[in-house]
Design an enzyme around this catalytic site. Sequence first.
Site, mmCIF file in Angstrom:
data_model
loop_
_atom_site.group_PDB
_atom_site.id
_atom_site.type_symbol
_atom_site.label_atom_id
_atom_site.label_comp_id
_atom_site.label_asym_id
_atom_site.label_seq_id
_atom_site.Cartn_x
_atom_site.Cartn_y
_atom_site.Cartn_z
ATOM 1 N N GLU A 70 22.154 39.021 43.031
ATOM 2 C CA GLU A 70 22.788 37.873 42.380
ATOM 3 C C GLU A 70 22.124 36.568 42.774
ATOM 4 O O GLU A 70 21.937 35.676 41.948
ATOM 5 C CB GLU A 70 24.288 37.821 42.731
ATOM 6 N N HIS A 109 38.305 41.431 44.252
ATOM 7 C CA HIS A 109 37.975 41.429 42.828
ATOM 8 C C HIS A 109 38.931 40.575 41.995
ATOM 9 O O HIS A 109 38.938 40.679 40.780
ATOM 10 C CB HIS A 109 38.009 42.860 42.275
#
Lengths: 322, 323
Positions: free
Chosen positions: A58, A128
């Site tokens: 990322e 999450h």
Amino acid sequence: MPRLSYRRALTRALADELARDEAVFLLGEDIQVGASLVTTGLAKRFGTERVRDTPLSEQAFTSFATGAALAGLRPVLEFQIPSLLYLVFEQIVNHAHKFPLMTGGQCAVPVTYLVPGSGSRTGWAGQHSDHPYSLFAHVGVVTVVPATPADAYGLLVTAIRHDDPVVVFAPAGAMDTREDVDDLVPVPLGRGRIHRFGDDVTVVAVGHLVHDALAVAEELADQVSVEVFDPRTVYPFDIDGLTESVARTGRLVVVDDANRSCGIAAEIIASVVERVRLLAPPRRVTRPDGAVLPFAPALDRAVQPGRDQLATAIHLTMKDGS
Amino acid sequence: MTDADQVRLYRTVRLIRRFEERAVELVHGGQIVGGIHPYLGQEGIAAGVCAALGVDDVIAGTHRGHGHVLARGADPARMLAELCGRVTGLNAGRGGSMHAADFSLGVLGANAIVGASGAIITGAVWAHRRWGRDTVGVSFFGDGAVNEGMLLEAFNLAALWRVPVLFVCENNGYATTMPVTGAVAGSIEGRAAAFGIPAVQVDGQDPETVRIAAAAAVERMRAGGGPELIEARTYRFDVHHTFEHAVRLDYRPPDEVTRGRVRDPVRIQGERLTDTDRAAVDAEVEATLDAAVRFALASPEPDPADALAHLYASGMTARTGGG
Ligand SMILES: Cc1ncc(C[n+]2csc(CCOP(=O)(O)OP(=O)(O)O)c2C)c(N)n1
């Protein structure tokens, strides 16, 4: 036109922009098959050069996008999990956002960071379920949190065409909403939307909470006349539009799916009370300070701002101000 | 290399050397606030690598970035004005020493975050290639950066997607005070090898050697090869940052510094010139820098009312903090 889902609206925006502008390309993990269901079919239509799967890196692909933008492209990055934004906060805030000023205006960094499924997704627990849009507002990165399919389309299109970095949060809680839309058009940044007019209290709701606020307003309709204001972009914030609303109603409640301390709700309240004399102290409904979403569904719900809390806040505000 | 090439290379190392010496003086005189990370001793690397590039190529550097920007051809006067925070500076006084950039020369900016340049330049070169250009890129970084995850991720992306980026590690033996031996497990070349990136070690104190290695790498990259890495062995002659002149950190043995300074890229390259040529370049560089200092110090400071100009390329404005 058939009923359009929020998710499909995002896909439509990406497809339209890829078709319109050769400089646009997508980058992300598992986007060629469309693991998030947002990029479905785009690799087949536009090719894997423009819809590129990345390795799990990322930080590198976020700065790669910065570099590509410096060289004239308009990258759109998809992040699978909202908390990945913590990993790339440095790359977005310290590089993409700062480049234009630090170079004295020599460049632009038009990158869009798309986070489908932000906020709580039931059963995904602590790492999450974050919804860190307030962080980006704090650092001054354009941050949009659309509530409806038409706004999801219009804001994503605008984000891609915008010359500065933009983070687009698509809340999991809104992804399955549908609406009839006649025509899909770009939505300007920094312009709020009043979903429901009312006289007694202005409720500011962000993202999927707009739908909760509308439901609560409906429930309370015979007792309180609630105006529901959706900023649509949390940075820049439509403070003029909101001021106008609150100047009419005289009361303010904010519902925001972010942590309480230094959340956007605090900023909204501060900005309004700087400008308007309220009839009652403003209230906010948020996640708790420092919240981590627990796994068990009942616990997860317990820390999210809920309709009951919102109804209570509205009642208290009415009582305080009567 | 032709004589003219040798002279050009000497002019670059000499320019960087004298620029840095003048800049250090301006730090001590208080005209450059915040200090600088001097590139003294490492001039041969920027000079050698940039001499191997074409006009359409792009580079990104580090906090110790003056040499790279100058070697790419930036105007020393505007560069110095930038260090002095003047409106005539390369970045209009908004970037200073650690962010000097000149996009017209493909200099995407010095970057003050260690290891940041690799991924940015990889994306930039990839984008230029997509527009059909023959661009190659260079990412300059220090030995400290090879422990940063993002840089290693960038190695992976560049190798995987065969993006022609030359990764140039300037191994000066220290990351601030941390010796490379205490920080780098394995080796710098080994990190490249792990990604299938060809790597060579060169003597960074010899500008010509650096140029030859860089030119070979650039030629292979332009012919369709993927990224390459050069580990240039060098030594920083002075402090990590000019704050050290005041705080006197004790981490480099004095005899090491003395030995390190013996191999001086300016002297090594200068010896390849005739005395006349060398004297002519020295005089020219001196005149350039005298003019640069005059220009920088005579330049106006930016208007405080414009402190947030350029914050948004889109023209958006920010609410002010006051009142
Ligand atoms: C990511 C990051 N960590 C720490 C710092 C603080 N810092 C600035 S320069 C430096 C040392 C860098 O060493 P190296 O990469 O070897 O380059 P050199 O200074 O030797 O040129 C450090 C630790 C920083 N700027 N960025």
